[in-house]
Design a protein around this motif. Structure first.
Motif, PDB file in Angstrom:
ATOM      1  N   GLU A   1       0.854  -1.183   0.000  1.00  0.00           N
ATOM      2  CA  GLU A   1       0.000   0.000   0.000  1.00  0.00           C
ATOM      3  C   GLU A   1       0.895   1.241   0.000  1.00  0.00           C
ATOM      4  OE1 GLU A   1      -3.284   0.362  -0.141  1.00  0.00           O
ATOM      5  OE2 GLU A   1      -3.690  -1.794  -0.169  1.00  0.00           O
ATOM      6  N   ALA A   2       0.319   2.377  -0.354  1.00  0.00           N
ATOM      7  CA  ALA A   2       1.070   3.643  -0.323  1.00  0.00           C
ATOM      8  C   ALA A   2       1.524   3.923   1.112  1.00  0.00           C
ATOM      9  CB  ALA A   2       0.195   4.778  -0.832  1.00  0.00           C
ATOM     10  N   GLU A   3       2.710   4.494   1.260  1.00  0.00           N
ATOM     11  CA  GLU A   3       3.309   4.687   2.582  1.00  0.00           C
ATOM     12  C   GLU A   3       2.447   5.498   3.531  1.00  0.00           C
ATOM     13  OE1 GLU A   3       7.412   5.720   3.032  1.00  0.00           O
ATOM     14  OE2 GLU A   3       7.950   4.537   1.263  1.00  0.00           O
ATOM     15  N   ARG A   4       1.687   6.441   3.047  1.00  0.00           N
ATOM     16  CA  ARG A   4       0.870   7.261   3.951  1.00  0.00           C
ATOM     17  C   ARG A   4      -0.555   6.731   4.114  1.00  0.00           C
ATOM     18  NH1 ARG A   4       3.366  12.687   4.772  1.00  0.00           N
ATOM     19  NH2 ARG A   4       5.357  12.497   3.734  1.00  0.00           N
ATOM     20  N   PHE A   5      -0.826   5.593   3.504  1.00  0.00           N
ATOM     21  CA  PHE A   5      -2.132   4.953   3.666  1.00  0.00           C
ATOM     22  C   PHE A   5      -2.242   4.490   5.114  1.00  0.00           C
ATOM     23  CE2 PHE A   5      -4.977   1.193   3.178  1.00  0.00           C
ATOM     24  CZ  PHE A   5      -6.075   1.855   2.652  1.00  0.00           C
ATOM     25  N   PRO A   6      -3.409   4.659   5.755  1.00  0.00           N
ATOM     26  CA  PRO A   6      -3.521   4.331   7.186  1.00  0.00           C
ATOM     27  C   PRO A   6      -3.119   2.906   7.556  1.00  0.00           C
ATOM     28  CG  PRO A   6      -5.482   5.479   6.440  1.00  0.00           C
ATOM     29  CD  PRO A   6      -4.642   5.206   5.218  1.00  0.00           C
ATOM     30  N   TYR A   7      -3.250   1.963   6.642  1.00  0.00           N
ATOM     31  CA  TYR A   7      -2.940   0.571   6.970  1.00  0.00           C
ATOM     32  C   TYR A   7      -1.591   0.123   6.400  1.00  0.00           C
ATOM     33  CZ  TYR A   7      -7.856   0.885   8.053  1.00  0.00           C
ATOM     34  OH  TYR A   7      -9.059   1.291   8.555  1.00  0.00           O
ATOM     35  N   TYR A   8      -0.772   1.078   5.986  1.00  0.00           N
ATOM     36  CA  TYR A   8       0.548   0.735   5.445  1.00  0.00           C
ATOM     37  C   TYR A   8       1.380   0.042   6.522  1.00  0.00           C
ATOM     38  CZ  TYR A   8       5.327   1.153   3.847  1.00  0.00           C
ATOM     39  OH  TYR A   8       6.618   0.873   3.487  1.00  0.00           O
ATOM     40  N   SER A   9       2.008  -1.062   6.136  1.00  0.00           N
ATOM     41  CA  SER A   9       2.931  -1.744   7.060  1.00  0.00           C
ATOM     42  C   SER A   9       3.977  -2.526   6.274  1.00  0.00           C
ATOM     43  CB  SER A   9       2.171  -2.657   8.024  1.00  0.00           C
ATOM     44  OG  SER A   9       1.516  -3.697   7.329  1.00  0.00           O
ATOM     45  N   GLY A  10       4.450  -1.935   5.186  1.00  0.00           N
ATOM     46  CA  GLY A  10       5.452  -2.613   4.375  1.00  0.00           C
ATOM     47  C   GLY A  10       4.817  -3.447   3.281  1.00  0.00           C
ATOM     48  N   THR A  11       5.554  -4.419   2.810  1.00  0.00           N
ATOM     49  CA  THR A  11       5.078  -5.289   1.730  1.00  0.00           C
ATOM     50  C   THR A  11       4.562  -6.592   2.322  1.00  0.00           C
ATOM     51  OG1 THR A  11       6.634  -4.329   0.166  1.00  0.00           O
ATOM     52  CG2 THR A  11       5.768  -6.503  -0.384  1.00  0.00           C
ATOM     53  N   TRP A  12       3.356  -6.957   1.912  1.00  0.00           N
ATOM     54  CA  TRP A  12       2.741  -8.201   2.371  1.00  0.00           C
ATOM     55  C   TRP A  12       3.020  -9.263   1.322  1.00  0.00           C
ATOM     56  CZ3 TRP A  12      -1.975  -4.638   2.606  1.00  0.00           C
ATOM     57  CH2 TRP A  12      -1.816  -3.725   3.649  1.00  0.00           C
TER      58      TRP A  12
ATOM     59  N   VAL B   1      -9.230  -7.044   7.167  1.00  0.00           N
ATOM     60  CA  VAL B   1      -9.769  -7.071   8.537  1.00  0.00           C
ATOM     61  C   VAL B   1      -9.820  -5.655   9.117  1.00  0.00           C
ATOM     62  CG1 VAL B   1      -9.363  -7.872  10.899  1.00  0.00           C
ATOM     63  CG2 VAL B   1      -9.264  -9.494   8.999  1.00  0.00           C
ATOM     64  N   PRO B   2      -8.737  -4.865   9.041  1.00  0.00           N
ATOM     65  CA  PRO B   2      -8.833  -3.497   9.558  1.00  0.00           C
ATOM     66  C   PRO B   2      -9.873  -2.638   8.821  1.00  0.00           C
ATOM     67  CG  PRO B   2      -6.538  -4.118   9.340  1.00  0.00           C
ATOM     68  CD  PRO B   2      -7.348  -5.205   8.690  1.00  0.00           C
ATOM     69  N   LEU B   3      -9.981  -2.804   7.510  1.00  0.00           N
ATOM     70  CA  LEU B   3     -10.997  -2.036   6.770  1.00  0.00           C
ATOM     71  C   LEU B   3     -12.398  -2.386   7.259  1.00  0.00           C
ATOM     72  CD1 LEU B   3      -9.655  -2.136   3.102  1.00  0.00           C
ATOM     73  CD2 LEU B   3      -9.965  -0.101   4.526  1.00  0.00           C
ATOM     74  N   MET B   4     -12.676  -3.676   7.425  1.00  0.00           N
ATOM     75  CA  MET B   4     -14.001  -4.104   7.873  1.00  0.00           C
ATOM     76  C   MET B   4     -14.259  -3.674   9.319  1.00  0.00           C
ATOM     77  SD  MET B   4     -14.463  -7.843   6.053  1.00  0.00           S
ATOM     78  CE  MET B   4     -12.860  -8.506   6.518  1.00  0.00           C
ATOM     79  N   ARG B   5     -13.214  -3.642  10.115  1.00  0.00           N
ATOM     80  CA  ARG B   5     -13.347  -3.238  11.513  1.00  0.00           C
ATOM     81  C   ARG B   5     -13.608  -1.731  11.637  1.00  0.00           C
ATOM     82  NH1 ARG B   5      -7.947  -3.764  13.575  1.00  0.00           N
ATOM     83  NH2 ARG B   5      -7.746  -1.701  12.690  1.00  0.00           N
ATOM     84  N   ASP B   6     -12.925  -0.949  10.802  1.00  0.00           N
ATOM     85  CA  ASP B   6     -12.927   0.503  10.969  1.00  0.00           C
ATOM     86  C   ASP B   6     -13.969   1.254  10.144  1.00  0.00           C
ATOM     87  OD1 ASP B   6     -10.786   0.034  12.660  1.00  0.00           O
ATOM     88  OD2 ASP B   6      -9.267   0.680  11.209  1.00  0.00           O
ATOM     89  N   TRP B   7     -14.509   0.614   9.093  1.00  0.00           N
ATOM     90  CA  TRP B   7     -15.410   1.317   8.183  1.00  0.00           C
ATOM     91  C   TRP B   7     -16.685   0.512   7.959  1.00  0.00           C
ATOM     92  CZ3 TRP B   7     -13.956   6.134   6.850  1.00  0.00           C
ATOM     93  CH2 TRP B   7     -12.607   6.448   7.001  1.00  0.00           C
ATOM     94  N   ASP B   8     -17.824   1.101   8.227  1.00  0.00           N
ATOM     95  CA  ASP B   8     -19.104   0.459   7.915  1.00  0.00           C
ATOM     96  C   ASP B   8     -19.370   0.598   6.421  1.00  0.00           C
ATOM     97  OD1 ASP B   8     -19.721  -0.277  10.522  1.00  0.00           O
ATOM     98  OD2 ASP B   8     -20.681   1.649  10.945  1.00  0.00           O
ATOM     99  N   GLY B   9     -19.642  -0.511   5.759  1.00  0.00           N
ATOM    100  CA  GLY B   9     -20.002  -0.464   4.351  1.00  0.00           C
ATOM    101  C   GLY B   9     -18.880  -0.067   3.415  1.00  0.00           C
ATOM    102  N   PHE B  10     -17.632  -0.338   3.789  1.00  0.00           N
ATOM    103  CA  PHE B  10     -16.505  -0.010   2.896  1.00  0.00           C
ATOM    104  C   PHE B  10     -16.679  -0.714   1.555  1.00  0.00           C
ATOM    105  CE2 PHE B  10     -12.559  -1.264   0.887  1.00  0.00           C
ATOM    106  CZ  PHE B  10     -11.948  -0.032   0.721  1.00  0.00           C
ATOM    107  N   SER B  11     -16.378   0.013   0.493  1.00  0.00           N
ATOM    108  CA  SER B  11     -16.365  -0.602  -0.841  1.00  0.00           C
ATOM    109  C   SER B  11     -15.334   0.103  -1.699  1.00  0.00           C
ATOM    110  CB  SER B  11     -17.745  -0.538  -1.503  1.00  0.00           C
ATOM    111  OG  SER B  11     -18.071   0.797  -1.809  1.00  0.00           O
ATOM    112  N   ALA B  12     -14.909  -0.576  -2.715  1.00  0.00           N
ATOM    113  CA  ALA B  12     -13.984  -0.006  -3.704  1.00  0.00           C
ATOM    114  C   ALA B  12     -14.502  -0.371  -5.072  1.00  0.00           C
ATOM    115  CB  ALA B  12     -12.581  -0.570  -3.497  1.00  0.00           C
ATOM    116  N   LYS B  13     -14.687   0.629  -5.907  1.00  0.00           N
ATOM    117  CA  LYS B  13     -15.201   0.390  -7.247  1.00  0.00           C
ATOM    118  C   LYS B  13     -14.202   0.892  -8.282  1.00  0.00           C
ATOM    119  CE  LYS B  13     -20.094   0.152  -7.179  1.00  0.00           C
ATOM    120  NZ  LYS B  13     -21.360   0.711  -7.509  1.00  0.00           N
TER     121      LYS B  13
END
Length: 76
Positions: free
Chosen positions: A35-46, A58-70
């Motif tokens: 992910e981009a370095e300043r993205f909230p869930y950045y933690s290196g390369t997975w 998991v963090p997206l589902m935990r932190d955001w109701d109804g998260f989606s990406a289109k």
């Protein structure tokens, strides 16, 4: 799926339907996801679908109701 956009379209379709298992099934076991370095869930390369699940989905589902990406456009 035989062209790169087919896989990407399937990824976003499954993501949009909340099919996390289907999304993970599209990811290779030897992936490199950064992910981009300043993205909230950045933690290196997975390096595995499990890391993408644990450190992004998991963090997206935990932190955001109804998260989606289109995706609106696909370019190969």
């Amino acid at each position: 799926m035989n062209i790169p956009t087919d896989t990407v379209r399937a990824f976003y379709d499954k993501l949009g339907h909340g099919d996390v298992a289907g999304v993970l099934a599209l990811l290779r076991n030897d992936l490199e996801w950064t992910e981009a370095e300043r993205f909230p869930y950045y933690s290196g390369t997975w390096r595995s679908p499990q890391e993408v699940l644990d450190k992004l989905f998991v963090p997206l589902m935990r932190d955001w109701d109804g998260f989606s990406a289109k995706a609106h456009e696909f370019i190969a």
